[in-house]
Design a protein around this motif. Structure first.
Motif, PDB file in Angstrom:
ATOM      1  N   ILE A   1       0.850  -1.195   0.000  1.00 16.77           N
ATOM      2  CA  ILE A   1       0.000   0.000   0.000  1.00 16.77           C
ATOM      3  C   ILE A   1       0.881   1.239   0.000  1.00 16.77           C
ATOM      4  CG2 ILE A   1      -0.281  -0.020   2.527  1.00 16.77           C
ATOM      5  CD1 ILE A   1      -3.238   0.955   1.900  1.00 16.77           C
ATOM      6  N   TRP A   2       0.700   2.066  -1.003  1.00 17.32           N
ATOM      7  CA  TRP A   2       1.525   3.257  -1.230  1.00 17.32           C
ATOM      8  C   TRP A   2       0.605   4.469  -1.339  1.00 17.32           C
ATOM      9  CZ3 TRP A   2       6.178   2.148  -4.975  1.00 17.32           C
ATOM     10  CH2 TRP A   2       6.715   0.897  -4.687  1.00 17.32           C
ATOM     11  N   PRO A   3       0.101   4.987  -0.234  1.00 15.44           N
ATOM     12  CA  PRO A   3      -0.939   6.019  -0.287  1.00 15.44           C
ATOM     13  C   PRO A   3      -0.416   7.396  -0.712  1.00 15.44           C
ATOM     14  CG  PRO A   3      -0.840   4.904   1.853  1.00 15.44           C
ATOM     15  CD  PRO A   3       0.408   4.582   1.124  1.00 15.44           C
ATOM     16  N   VAL A   4      -1.386   8.242  -1.015  1.00 21.60           N
ATOM     17  CA  VAL A   4      -1.114   9.630  -1.395  1.00 21.60           C
ATOM     18  C   VAL A   4      -1.147  10.507  -0.148  1.00 21.60           C
ATOM     19  CG1 VAL A   4      -1.990  11.614  -2.676  1.00 21.60           C
ATOM     20  CG2 VAL A   4      -2.081   9.320  -3.689  1.00 21.60           C
TER      21      VAL A   4
ATOM     22  N   GLY B   1      -0.826  -4.391  -5.494  1.00 18.97           N
ATOM     23  CA  GLY B   1      -0.805  -3.304  -4.539  1.00 18.97           C
ATOM     24  C   GLY B   1      -1.882  -2.287  -4.829  1.00 18.97           C
ATOM     25  N   THR B   2      -1.927  -1.274  -3.981  1.00 15.21           N
ATOM     26  CA  THR B   2      -2.961  -0.252  -4.099  1.00 15.21           C
ATOM     27  C   THR B   2      -2.404   1.102  -3.681  1.00 15.21           C
ATOM     28  OG1 THR B   2      -5.231   0.332  -3.460  1.00 15.21           O
ATOM     29  CG2 THR B   2      -3.865  -0.643  -1.751  1.00 15.21           C
ATOM     30  N   MET B   3      -2.884   2.152  -4.320  1.00 19.51           N
ATOM     31  CA  MET B   3      -2.557   3.513  -3.914  1.00 19.51           C
ATOM     32  C   MET B   3      -3.843   4.179  -3.453  1.00 19.51           C
ATOM     33  SD  MET B   3      -0.660   6.640  -5.927  1.00 19.51           S
ATOM     34  CE  MET B   3       0.961   5.862  -5.890  1.00 19.51           C
TER      35      MET B   3
ATOM     36  N   PRO C   1      -4.764   3.672   5.647  1.00 16.93           N
ATOM     37  CA  PRO C   1      -3.900   2.649   5.043  1.00 16.93           C
ATOM     38  C   PRO C   1      -3.536   1.534   6.009  1.00 16.93           C
ATOM     39  CG  PRO C   1      -2.686   4.685   5.393  1.00 16.93           C
ATOM     40  CD  PRO C   1      -4.125   5.004   5.628  1.00 16.93           C
ATOM     41  N   ASP C   2      -3.505   1.850   7.306  1.00 11.63           N
ATOM     42  CA  ASP C   2      -3.198   0.817   8.300  1.00 11.63           C
ATOM     43  C   ASP C   2      -4.269  -0.265   8.347  1.00 11.63           C
ATOM     44  OD1 ASP C   2      -4.615   3.185   9.251  1.00 11.63           O
ATOM     45  OD2 ASP C   2      -4.686   2.266  11.231  1.00 11.63           O
TER      46      ASP C   2
ATOM     47  N   VAL D   1       2.771   2.226   6.050  1.00 16.78           N
ATOM     48  CA  VAL D   1       2.685   2.221   4.595  1.00 16.78           C
ATOM     49  C   VAL D   1       3.967   1.663   3.985  1.00 16.78           C
ATOM     50  CG1 VAL D   1       1.121   4.191   4.650  1.00 16.78           C
ATOM     51  CG2 VAL D   1       3.570   4.584   4.329  1.00 16.78           C
ATOM     52  N   ASP D   2       3.845   1.152   2.768  1.00 18.01           N
ATOM     53  CA  ASP D   2       5.004   0.613   2.056  1.00 18.01           C
ATOM     54  C   ASP D   2       5.689   1.666   1.206  1.00 18.01           C
ATOM     55  OD1 ASP D   2       4.791  -2.297   2.777  1.00 18.01           O
ATOM     56  OD2 ASP D   2       2.818  -2.020   1.886  1.00 18.01           O
ATOM     57  N   GLY D   3       5.033   2.780   0.987  1.00 26.91           N
ATOM     58  CA  GLY D   3       5.576   3.890   0.228  1.00 26.91           C
ATOM     59  C   GLY D   3       4.619   5.054   0.348  1.00 26.91           C
TER      60      GLY D   3
END
Length: 305
Positions: free
Chosen positions: A9-12, A210-212, A218-219, A40-42
């Motif tokens: 998960i790489w959120p904004v 994955g998802t953004m 995100p947690d 988060v992963d990114g």
């Protein structure tokens, strides 16, 4: 199951503003710290959910530098560089690379409803960014209005070495992801979805790695991805069912204003101001957001308390 280089998960990151409309630089640091603590992963900065269309070029440059310096390698940072002008996109890619970004994200060239890049122009813009030598995530979003058929995406993936990830958030995203993965094979190193995870389970079933999402929960969304990738679809479904009412409310009622409203409620930032012409959240919409969030006890509601 196919192993993908890029997953999770790489959120904004939202961009906080003071009530007078100035960028809250200290608040930006707190946003980034909260996101790291969300596991988060990114992190992606300057995306549409960062209100990039309301931010000046000078503010862009300052936010890019601040974000990369403050995250300091704790997680990879993706810098959104979309612009109609190819020279500007390339310059933004170089700046992101020089400052230590892990990746850039870009939509195809568009400006307004009628000025859209052709397949050839889109390919060429991505090819020129690829020459900068930084991994690219292609964002296939309705906002651009540019049609990106699967054969074009596959050709781009095969011919542009640095094009690694594909964020598919068009209508029927799962069907497009499935077709893209089937046709592109190993060239599709990171098939992702977006849209606040409103179609996440179907997209994971279709092969997304994955998802953004936004920075709202995100947690609580990451376990859906983790369980699904581990082959535990039942656990993924159970967790997705818990978070879906919040995801739906964000996607259908709040948009990018949700994450900032929650961050104010949780003491992460002091203001959820949005620059004109974006209206503030209606009090009832905000109240329902918090009502749906509180039983889930997400990091965002506790981080600053």
């Amino acid at each position: 199951m196919t192993h993908y280089t890029y997953s999770g998960i790489w959120p904004v990151a939202p961009t906080p503003f003071h009530p007078d409309g100035q960028v809250d630089m200290e608040g930006m640091k707190r946003v980034l710290d909260c996101m790291v603590d969300q596991g988060v992963d990114g992190i992606c900065i300057l995306a549409n959910f960062s209100e990039q269309f309301l931010i000046s070029d000078a503010e862009r440059a300052a936010l890019t530098k601040l974000s990369l310096e403050h995250v300091a390698g704790r997680v990879p940072v993706i810098v959104t560089i979309s612009h109609f002008a190819t020279d500007i996109v390339v310059a933004r890619a170089r700046e992101a690379k020089d400052l230590g970004a892990a990746m850039v994200m870009m939509m195809p060239p568009y400006h307004g409803a009628l000025l859209k890049g052709t397949p050839e122009q889109t390919f060429e813009q991505f090819r020129r960014v690829g020459e900068v030598g930084i991994p690219i995530m292609l964002q296939d979003a309705p906002l651009s209005g540019v049609e990106l058929p699967v054969p074009l995406l596959v050709k781009m993936a095969q011919d542009i070495e640095m094009l690694k990830l594909f964020k598919i958030e068009c209508p029927q995203a799962a069907a497009k992801l499935r077709a893209l993965i089937e046709a592109g094979g190993a060239a599709i190193e990171g098939p992702f979805d977006g849209e606040e995870a409103i179609t996440l389970l179907a997209d994971l079933d279709a092969g997304a790695s994955g998802t953004m999402t936004s920075a709202l929960i995100p947690d609580l969304i990451k376990p859906v991805v983790t369980a699904h990738l581990a082959g535990d679809r039942a656990a993924a479904m159970a967790q997705y069912a818990k978070v879906l009412p919040v995801v739906n409310h964000e996607n259908r009622q709040c948009g990018f204003r949700a994450a900032k409203a929650a961050m104010v409620a949780g003491g992460v930032i002091a203001s959820d101001f949005c620059r004109h012409p974006i209206p503030p959240l209606h009090p009832q919409t905000r109240a329902m957001l918090l009502e749906l969030l509180q039983p889930l006890d997400p990091v965002v509601l506790n981080w600053g308390k």
